[in-house]
Design an enzyme around this catalytic site. Structure first.
Site, PDB file in Angstrom:
ATOM      1  N   GLU A 100       0.747  -1.418   0.122  1.00  0.00           N
ATOM      2  CA  GLU A 100       0.152   0.089   0.171  1.00  0.00           C
ATOM      3  C   GLU A 100       0.677   1.374   0.157  1.00  0.00           C
ATOM      4  OE1 GLU A 100       0.029  -2.568   1.984  1.00  0.00           O
ATOM      5  OE2 GLU A 100      -2.360  -2.974   2.560  1.00  0.00           O
ATOM      6  N   CYS A 116      -2.776  -4.064   6.256  1.00  0.00           N
ATOM      7  CA  CYS A 116      -2.566  -4.326   7.793  1.00  0.00           C
ATOM      8  C   CYS A 116      -2.884  -2.922   9.333  1.00  0.00           C
ATOM      9  CB  CYS A 116      -1.294  -4.794   8.077  1.00  0.00           C
ATOM     10  SG  CYS A 116      -0.168  -3.029   8.068  1.00  0.00           S
ATOM     11  N   CYS A 142      -1.131  -0.100   7.330  1.00  0.00           N
ATOM     12  CA  CYS A 142      -0.832   0.433   5.976  1.00  0.00           C
ATOM     13  C   CYS A 142      -2.588   0.305   6.082  1.00  0.00           C
ATOM     14  CB  CYS A 142      -1.468  -1.310   4.905  1.00  0.00           C
ATOM     15  SG  CYS A 142       0.628  -1.424   4.531  1.00  0.00           S
ATOM     16  N   ALA A 167       5.612 -34.589 -14.746  1.00  0.00           N
ATOM     17  CA  ALA A 167       5.240 -34.899 -15.320  1.00  0.00           C
ATOM     18  C   ALA A 167       5.600 -36.045 -16.077  1.00  0.00           C
ATOM     19  CB  ALA A 167       6.747 -34.359 -16.467  1.00  0.00           C
ATOM     20  N   ARG A 187       9.063 -22.093 -10.825  1.00  0.00           N
ATOM     21  CA  ARG A 187      10.096 -22.268  -9.698  1.00  0.00           C
ATOM     22  C   ARG A 187      10.450 -20.818  -9.072  1.00  0.00           C
ATOM     23  NH1 ARG A 187      14.559 -25.495 -12.912  1.00  0.00           N
ATOM     24  NH2 ARG A 187      13.421 -27.811 -12.299  1.00  0.00           N
ATOM     25  N   LEU A 234      18.069 -27.186 -11.612  1.00  0.00           N
ATOM     26  CA  LEU A 234      16.573 -26.935 -10.423  1.00  0.00           C
ATOM     27  C   LEU A 234      16.894 -24.979 -10.383  1.00  0.00           C
ATOM     28  CD1 LEU A 234      16.854 -29.098  -7.490  1.00  0.00           C
ATOM     29  CD2 LEU A 234      15.730 -29.115 -10.057  1.00  0.00           C
ATOM     30  N   GLU A 268       9.983 -31.933  -6.852  1.00  0.00           N
ATOM     31  CA  GLU A 268       9.979 -32.140  -8.028  1.00  0.00           C
ATOM     32  C   GLU A 268      10.714 -33.762  -8.076  1.00  0.00           C
ATOM     33  OE1 GLU A 268      11.799 -29.840 -11.403  1.00  0.00           O
ATOM     34  OE2 GLU A 268      11.006 -28.084 -10.674  1.00  0.00           O
TER      35      GLU A 268
HETATM   36  C1  AOF Z   1      -0.368  -5.293   3.519  1.00  0.00           C
HETATM   37  N1  AOF Z   1       0.598  -4.750   2.956  1.00  0.00           N
HETATM   38  O1  AOF Z   1       1.800  -5.668   1.382  1.00  0.00           O
HETATM   39  C2  AOF Z   1       1.672  -7.209   3.300  1.00  0.00           C
HETATM   40  C3  AOF Z   1       1.069  -7.013   4.820  1.00  0.00           C
HETATM   41  O2  AOF Z   1       6.184  -8.170  10.089  1.00  0.00           O
HETATM   42  P1  AOF Z   1       5.264  -7.236   9.161  1.00  0.00           P
HETATM   43  O3  AOF Z   1       5.013  -5.922  10.137  1.00  0.00           O
HETATM   44  O4  AOF Z   1       5.977  -6.996   7.836  1.00  0.00           O
HETATM   45  O5  AOF Z   1       4.158  -7.764   9.369  1.00  0.00           O
HETATM   46  C4  AOF Z   1       3.882  -8.970   8.395  1.00  0.00           C
HETATM   47  C5  AOF Z   1       1.928  -9.091   8.473  1.00  0.00           C
HETATM   48  O6  AOF Z   1       2.023  -7.605   7.182  1.00  0.00           O
HETATM   49  C6  AOF Z   1       1.729 -10.441   7.070  1.00  0.00           C
HETATM   50  O7  AOF Z   1       1.755 -11.180   8.561  1.00  0.00           O
HETATM   51  C7  AOF Z   1       0.649 -10.043   7.506  1.00  0.00           C
HETATM   52  O8  AOF Z   1      -0.341  -9.805   8.422  1.00  0.00           O
HETATM   53  C8  AOF Z   1       0.891  -8.276   6.475  1.00  0.00           C
HETATM   54  N2  AOF Z   1       1.406  -7.930   5.179  1.00  0.00           N
HETATM   55  N3  AOF Z   1      -0.420  -6.672   4.881  1.00  0.00           N
HETATM   56  O9  AOF Z   1      -1.747  -4.540   4.065  1.00  0.00           O
HETATM   57  C9  AOF Z   1       1.904  -5.774   3.179  1.00  0.00           C
HETATM   58  N4  AOF Z   1       2.549  -7.818   2.743  1.00  0.00           N
HETATM   59 ZN    ZN Z   2       0.948  -3.335   6.549  1.00  0.00          ZN
END
Ligand code: AOF
Ligand code: ZN
Length: 369
Positions: free
Chosen positions: A62, A85, A94, A164, A194, A214, A304
């Site tokens: 975000e 978050c 965020c 495969a 991968r 790999l 794999e």
């Molecule tokens: C978001 N946007 O792009 C991501 C989120 O260790 P931190 O502080 O980076 O927090 C990790 C947590 O943040 C993860 O467990 C998940 O809940 C969230 N990831 N959240 O708003 C993001 N990657």
């Molecule tokens: Zn976040």
């Protein structure tokens, strides 16, 4: 305030989910999330900011997208593949960043199971008067976020088994090294797979017979090779193998029950990582190995080969997803029989996708939980 979902919402969310795949396998234990900021400045809706969770997991998606949008985020709609978050981690929440930026509407695909976030992200947005539309293309986003969701909800590594199979039900030929089963398009597709994984695993038998590398060898994606893991109880991998020779290009781990033997020490001295494993019935104990890998930050693992390793993961119910490529190549004499085919895959797996890659057919199955 209405929370109607429009076709346009679904289209922007679909684009956002595609964008979020960009850093799959490269964000550590953090999910690879996508964000689009869409504004209508009089000529119809346009994307004014886009972001994916950064390499290593921070910053989150975000703030990246809002940073690009700047003042144009005011009154705009934000599309996010995972609930924004709500916690103060190494970065501020965020959800608060979206409020500060003045967006009018937030469309979300999947809800975050993380206890620090779940429901709270929506709450921060709603209490600031922002319209929140959750659940748009949730299944599609959950499929891209599946390793993060497995890690959060089931506390373990998500395992994908790839196989495969030739038209006569074989995966190779004894003593013949690598036998091409699928064509170029399918092979490129398995390199994409991968690139999106945290780690890839094979048994020592395959390592010795096929001498594989790999790595991800698609143009421009060589930096995306996952951690390579070899099940090698007695640490027999030769220093001259392609896996060892490419140890400076992509990390390599030897899962062994004998980490103190001279051969294991030589491998470690040459740059491989050793994972000390427990033994169960004369084999490396897989559940414990998966726990170790999870503790090292691995959320997604691609298995794999070969046949015995694939069978062990299936028999122990450790494979969450099966990806089966089928070609019309006939292997013939000395063929190594596939541990399963589409016809006899356990009923524990439900079909979840089907594609044609060149002449090869690809079916995906997910384990019913
Ligand atoms: C978001 N946007 O792009 C991501 C989120 O260790 P931190 O502080 O980076 O927090 C990790 C947590 O943040 C993860 O467990 C998940 O809940 C969230 N990831 N959240 O708003 C993001 N990657
Ligand atoms: Zn976040």
């Amino acid at each position: 305030m209405s929370s109607t979902v429009t076709d346009l919402d679904r289209r922007f969310m679909a684009a956002c989910i595609r964008l979020s795949r960009r850093h799959l396998g490269r964000t550590g234990t953090n999910p690879s999330v996508g964000t689009l900021i869409v504004a209508d400045e009089g000529k119809g809706p346009i994307i004014v900011g886009h972001g994916v969770t950064a390499l290593g997991g921070r910053p989150h998606a975000e703030p990246v997208a809002l940073g690009e949008a700047g003042e144009r985020a005011r009154g705009a709609t934000a599309y996010v593949t995972l609930e924004p978050c709500a916690h103060h981690g190494r970065t501020p929440p965020c959800a608060e960043a979206l409020v500060r930026a003045g967006v009018a509407r937030v469309v979300v695909a999947a809800t975050d199971p993380d206890d620090r976030v779940s429901g709270r992200g929506y709450e921060i947005l709603r209490s600031a008067g922002i319209e929140v539309v959750p659940g748009v293309l949730a299944d599609e986003a959950r499929s891209v976020l599946s390793s993060y969701l497995t890690r959060s909800e089931k506390k373990r590594v998500e395992v994908t088994l790839k196989l495969a199979v030739s038209a006569d039900g074989m995966i190779g030929r004894a003593d013949a090294g690598q036998v091409p089963i699928t064509g170029d398009v399918a092979r490129a597709q398995s390199h994409v797979l991968r690139a999106e994984m945290d780690a890839i695993l094979i048994g020592i038998g395959t390592a010795l017979e096929d001498n594989p590398q790999l790595t991800c060898r698609l143009p421009g994606l060589s930096q995306r090779s996952p951690l390579r893991v070899v099940l090698d109880r007695h640490a027999r991998l030769p220093l001259t193998s392609r896996l060892m020779q490419s140890v400076s290009d992509a990390p390599l781990a030897i899962a062994t029950t004998m980490p103190r033997t001279p051969s294991a020490q030589l491998l470690e001295g040459a740059g491989a990582r050793l994972i000390a494993c427990e033994e169960h019935d004369g084999r490396i104990a897989l559940p414990e190995l998966l726990d170790d890998l999870a503790a090292q930050g691995v959320s997604s693992l691609l298995v794999e080969g070969g046949a015995a390793v694939a069978k062990a993961f299936l028999d122990e119910a450790l494979a969450d997803r099966v990806i089966l490529f089928e070609s019309d190549v006939v292997v013939g004499a000395n063929g190594i029989a596939a541990p399963f085919t589409r016809a006899n895959l356990s009923a524990d797996y439900a079909a979840s996708g089907e594609w044609l890659f060149g002449a090869d057919r690809c079916n995906e199955f997910v384990r019913r939980s």
